[in-house]
Design an enzyme around this catalytic site. Structure first.
Site, PDB file in Angstrom:
ATOM      1  N   ASP A  36      75.771 -63.115  15.386  1.00 17.72           N
ATOM      2  CA  ASP A  36      75.825 -62.178  13.915  1.00 17.72           C
ATOM      3  C   ASP A  36      73.767 -62.146  14.290  1.00 17.72           C
ATOM      4  O   ASP A  36      73.257 -62.722  14.129  1.00 17.72           O
ATOM      5  CB  ASP A  36      75.901 -62.322  12.658  1.00 17.72           C
ATOM      6  CG  ASP A  36      76.180 -61.681  11.836  1.00 17.72           C
ATOM      7  OD1 ASP A  36      75.190 -60.435  11.850  1.00 17.72           O
ATOM      8  OD2 ASP A  36      77.325 -61.516  10.833  1.00 17.72           O
ATOM      9  N   THR A  72      77.484 -55.743   9.132  1.00 24.58           N
ATOM     10  CA  THR A  72      78.054 -56.755  10.367  1.00 24.58           C
ATOM     11  C   THR A  72      79.390 -55.845  10.047  1.00 24.58           C
ATOM     12  O   THR A  72      80.032 -55.777  11.485  1.00 24.58           O
ATOM     13  CB  THR A  72      78.476 -57.804   9.596  1.00 24.58           C
ATOM     14  OG1 THR A  72      77.147 -58.313   9.750  1.00 24.58           O
ATOM     15  CG2 THR A  72      78.868 -59.178  10.407  1.00 24.58           C
ATOM     16  N   TYR A 156      88.792 -66.020   9.220  1.00 23.11           N
ATOM     17  CA  TYR A 156      87.204 -65.704   8.746  1.00 23.11           C
ATOM     18  C   TYR A 156      86.995 -67.348   8.169  1.00 23.11           C
ATOM     19  O   TYR A 156      88.359 -67.998   7.033  1.00 23.11           O
ATOM     20  CB  TYR A 156      86.391 -65.366   7.965  1.00 23.11           C
ATOM     21  CG  TYR A 156      84.774 -65.487   8.111  1.00 23.11           C
ATOM     22  CD1 TYR A 156      84.792 -65.744   9.207  1.00 23.11           C
ATOM     23  CD2 TYR A 156      84.694 -65.694   6.467  1.00 23.11           C
ATOM     24  CE1 TYR A 156      83.233 -65.877   9.429  1.00 23.11           C
ATOM     25  CE2 TYR A 156      83.274 -66.288   6.711  1.00 23.11           C
ATOM     26  CZ  TYR A 156      82.241 -66.636   8.055  1.00 23.11           C
ATOM     27  OH  TYR A 156      81.050 -66.640   7.932  1.00 23.11           O
ATOM     28  N   ASP A 193      71.916 -64.459  11.230  1.00 21.05           N
ATOM     29  CA  ASP A 193      71.766 -63.759  10.803  1.00 21.05           C
ATOM     30  C   ASP A 193      71.512 -64.090   9.354  1.00 21.05           C
ATOM     31  O   ASP A 193      70.561 -64.229   8.556  1.00 21.05           O
ATOM     32  CB  ASP A 193      73.699 -62.827  10.425  1.00 21.05           C
ATOM     33  CG  ASP A 193      73.892 -62.350   9.852  1.00 21.05           C
ATOM     34  OD1 ASP A 193      72.782 -60.871   9.701  1.00 21.05           O
ATOM     35  OD2 ASP A 193      73.863 -62.427   8.338  1.00 21.05           O
ATOM     36  N   HIS A 197      68.482 -63.368   7.292  1.00 21.10           N
ATOM     37  CA  HIS A 197      68.309 -63.188   6.320  1.00 21.10           C
ATOM     38  C   HIS A 197      67.151 -65.020   5.079  1.00 21.10           C
ATOM     39  O   HIS A 197      67.140 -63.937   4.245  1.00 21.10           O
ATOM     40  CB  HIS A 197      69.435 -63.021   4.953  1.00 21.10           C
ATOM     41  CG  HIS A 197      70.418 -62.284   6.031  1.00 21.10           C
ATOM     42  ND1 HIS A 197      70.248 -60.842   4.960  1.00 21.10           N
ATOM     43  CD2 HIS A 197      71.180 -61.879   6.064  1.00 21.10           C
ATOM     44  CE1 HIS A 197      71.117 -60.544   5.380  1.00 21.10           C
ATOM     45  NE2 HIS A 197      71.685 -60.713   6.566  1.00 21.10           N
ATOM     46  N   ASP A 241      75.447 -57.435  16.503  1.00 23.00           N
ATOM     47  CA  ASP A 241      76.230 -55.913  15.459  1.00 23.00           C
ATOM     48  C   ASP A 241      74.855 -55.519  15.142  1.00 23.00           C
ATOM     49  O   ASP A 241      75.263 -54.396  15.179  1.00 23.00           O
ATOM     50  CB  ASP A 241      77.175 -56.442  14.440  1.00 23.00           C
ATOM     51  CG  ASP A 241      76.359 -57.929  13.501  1.00 23.00           C
ATOM     52  OD1 ASP A 241      74.977 -58.588  13.902  1.00 23.00           O
ATOM     53  OD2 ASP A 241      76.925 -57.827  12.668  1.00 23.00           O
ATOM     54  N   HIS A 242      73.738 -55.909  14.838  1.00 19.40           N
ATOM     55  CA  HIS A 242      72.313 -55.344  14.142  1.00 19.40           C
ATOM     56  C   HIS A 242      71.506 -56.438  14.691  1.00 19.40           C
ATOM     57  O   HIS A 242      71.279 -57.347  14.776  1.00 19.40           O
ATOM     58  CB  HIS A 242      73.175 -55.464  12.989  1.00 19.40           C
ATOM     59  CG  HIS A 242      73.285 -56.335  12.446  1.00 19.40           C
ATOM     60  ND1 HIS A 242      72.122 -56.541  11.839  1.00 19.40           N
ATOM     61  CD2 HIS A 242      74.163 -56.360  11.436  1.00 19.40           C
ATOM     62  CE1 HIS A 242      73.446 -58.447  10.586  1.00 19.40           C
ATOM     63  NE2 HIS A 242      74.212 -57.664  10.357  1.00 19.40           N
TER      64      HIS A 242
HETATM   65 ZN   LIG Z   1      73.739 -60.072   7.313  1.00 20.54          ZN
END
Ligand SMILES: [Zn+2]
Ligand SMILES: *[C@@H]1O[C@H](CO)[C@@H](O)[C@H](O)[C@H]1NC(C)=O
Ligand SMILES: *[C@@H]1O[C@H](CO)[C@@H](O)[C@H](O)[C@H]1NC(C)=O
Ligand SMILES: *[C@@H]1O[C@H](CO)[C@@H](O)[C@H](O)[C@H]1NC(C)=O
Ligand SMILES: *[C@@H]1O[C@H](CO)[C@@H](O)[C@H](O)[C@H]1NC(C)=O
Ligand SMILES: *[C@@H]1O[C@H](CO)[C@@H](O)[C@H](O)[C@H]1NC(C)=O
Ligand SMILES: *[C@@H]1O[C@H](CO)[C@@H](O)[C@H](O)[C@H]1NC(C)=O
Ligand SMILES: CC(=O)N[C@H]1CO[C@H](CO)[C@@H](O)[C@@H]1O
Length: 460
Positions: A36, A72, A156, A193, A197, A241-242
């Site tokens: 991620d 996400t 998850y 990810d 952040h 994803d990004h």
């Molecule tokens: Zn994120």
């Protein structure tokens, strides 16, 4: 346009010498892994020896253009459906459905199938081809979409380690003697990810540490595949994803400075705000439209086509899009994180990458970009699974494959230019010689040569 057609034609020519045996044994199994928030430029900024080892034996797509919004869940669902967010229905981390009056929150219980049922992910479509599938914590893995899940899945749980997710995945891919192994498996991991952040993507100290951990996980993946004998027999896609943009406490857009919150219902906040006006949408839009220099407001009907975000009931009447690195806030919300994503998908900072290795991929091959919706038709092709209707194309991704004859654009352009140059030189020479030839020259010869010019399609 011309190049696109030419490329399509050239790429469309399948090599005759496809591997022996694949037809009888079926295609190689496919493992899709997402780390991620892996921004494309991390590959250039940090060493990542295991990842580099993997794609040196396979292929690399340096930058993937992902889908809007660059969050996400929307992007993970696009990877496994080949659809833009407006077509698969997972439009944001927080949604409201005006027909069912239900709400969706990534942070809460998001396993109500109605949110996911506008599309069919590959792990279900592959079941229809008689394959087993296995999904370890990919967004949507535990959801009974159309009353079905993958043959195996892990719901998850952030406390399950990478090694445990991987151990389950390879176990499912191997099968147990009675049951055949999974032909399609997908695995999700939260980093880089989470750290992006927390520390911001520009923090080299923090990011080099987390990317070393990510690369260690990729090393673990390679050695686990080698240990189980799957390495070299399965196709592996490593993607994300990004990306991530650097944010700061100075780049804030305070909605309350422009409009009292009594005037609207807030569905999602930042960097893309979704708003349902209580009354007088035009007046509310006008206030938001002039609210801040670094925020663009759209009435739903005016959302640009290129974002592929307008055509869904769950797109709210007004959306606000923050500029890169800016955070939209409402009274009482927390201070911004140092890194965020969700921004316009044309921003390079939002783009992830893709690396691939395995028997179907060319070795040491590289392309600069691909659409993330193109990965779904590629995976369907690798598995010989008929694709569901989707927004991707195999044209560019085909070039990554060993069994395809594919001409690269610069080479094709070079060849076309070369041929044209040779032909025009020959033509000029020919004209020159003919002009110089004293015998047989007729009056009005020049006029006639000019006529020839007009008829020569090569010189148009
Ligand atoms: Zn994120
Ligand atoms: C394919 O390989 C098998 C052995 O792996 C061999 O028996 C067969 O003749 C081969 N077929 C072709 C068309 O080359
Ligand atoms: C989450 O929602 C689904 C469907 O709405 C429901 O079946 C499930 O029991 C819920 N899970 C939890 C932990 O609340
Ligand atoms: C979903 O599947 C379960 C058993 O797998 C079955 O009992 C139920 O009727 C199915 N529901 C629908 C809506 O098909
Ligand atoms: C599979 O995951 C579970 C946690 O969900 C873990 O307890 C177990 O050890 C894992 N299995 C393997 C083979 O890694
Ligand atoms: C970068 O992250 C480290 C933690 O790895 C932290 O100690 C440091 O203060 C951060 N630097 C900046 C400029 O934020
Ligand atoms: C994306 O694909 C879906 C399914 O085929 C289709 O309905 C939609 O119109 C496509 N979107 C675009 C922009 O082509
Ligand atoms: C444009 C608009 O409707 N503004 C209203 C927003 O809410 C406040 C407080 O409820 C009203 O006073 C405004 O008229």
């Amino acid at each position: 346009m011309f190049l696109k057609i030419l490329l399509g034609l050239l790429c469309g020519v399948r090599a005759l010498g496809a591997e022996n045996g694949t037809a009888q044994q079926g295609p190689p199994p496919l493992l899709l892994v997402s780390f991620d928030g892996f921004r494309a430029d991390y590959l250039r900024r940090f060493p990542m020896p295991n990842l580099k080892h993997l794609y040196s034996q396979g292929a690399l797509v340096e930058q993937l253009t992902n889908v809007f919004i660059t969050k996400t869940f929307p992007n993970h669902y696009s990877l496994v459906t080949g659809l833009y967010a407006e077509s698969h229905g997972i439009l944001a981390s927080n949604m409201y459905d005006p027909i069912s009056h239900k709400s969706f929150h990534v942070a809460g219980n998001h396993s109500d199938p109605s949110w996911w049922s506008e599309a069919r992910p590959l792990w279900l479509t592959a079941l229809d081809s008689g394959y087993k599938t296995a999904i370890a914590m990919w967004p949507g893995s535990e959801v009974a979409i159309g009353n079905r899940t993958a043959s195996h899945f892990l719901p998850y749980d952030s406390s399950v380690t990478f090694q445990q997710r991987l151990g389950n995945t390879t176990k499912w891919m191997l099968g147990d003697g009675k049951e055949p192994g999974a032909m399609f498996a997908a695995l999700y991991w939260e980093e880089p990810d989470r750290s992006g952040h927390q520390f911001g993507p520009d923090n080299d100290t923090a990011m080099s540490q987390v990317l070393k951990e990510v690369d260690d996980h990729i090393g673990l993946l390679i050695s686990e595949l080698k240990r189980t004998g799957l390495w070299g027999r399965v196709n592996v896609l490593i993607t994300s994803d990004h990306g991530m943009a650097q944010c700061s406490a100075e780049r804030l857009i305070k909605l309350d400075d422009c409009l009292h919150p009594d005037n609207y219902t807030l569905v999602d906040l930042s960097p893309v705000t979704a708003i349902i006006p209580i009354k007088d949408p035009e007046a509310i839009f006008a206030l938001l439209n002039n609210c801040h220099h670094n925020m663009t407001a759209y009435m739903k009907s005016a959302i640009p086509d290129r974002l592929h975000y307008r055509n869904n009931e769950r797109t709210q009447p007004i959306i606000l899009v923050a500029d890169e690195g800016w955070t939209i806030m409402q009274r009482g919300t927390k201070l911004p994180r140092l890194g965020d994503h969700g921004y316009d998908n044309s921003l390079p900072s939002m783009h992830p990458f893709m690396a691939a290795a395995g028997p179907s991929f060319r070795q040491g091959y590289r392309i600069s970009s691909l659409q993330s919706v193109d990965i779904y038709p590629l995976m369907c092709h690798l598995l010989s699974v008929p694709p569901q209707p989707n927004n991707g194309t195999l044209n560019q991704a085909r070039c990554l494959l060993v069994a395809e004859t594919c001409w690269e654009v610069p080479l094709v352009v070079g060849m076309v230019v070369g041929v044209l140059l040779v032909l025009s030189t020959v033509t000029v020479l020919f004209r020159f010689l003919r002009y110089r030839r004293p015998s047989g020259s007729r009056p009005f010869q020049r006029l006639q040569v000019d006529d020839d010019d007009d008829d020569d399609p090569l010189l148009e």
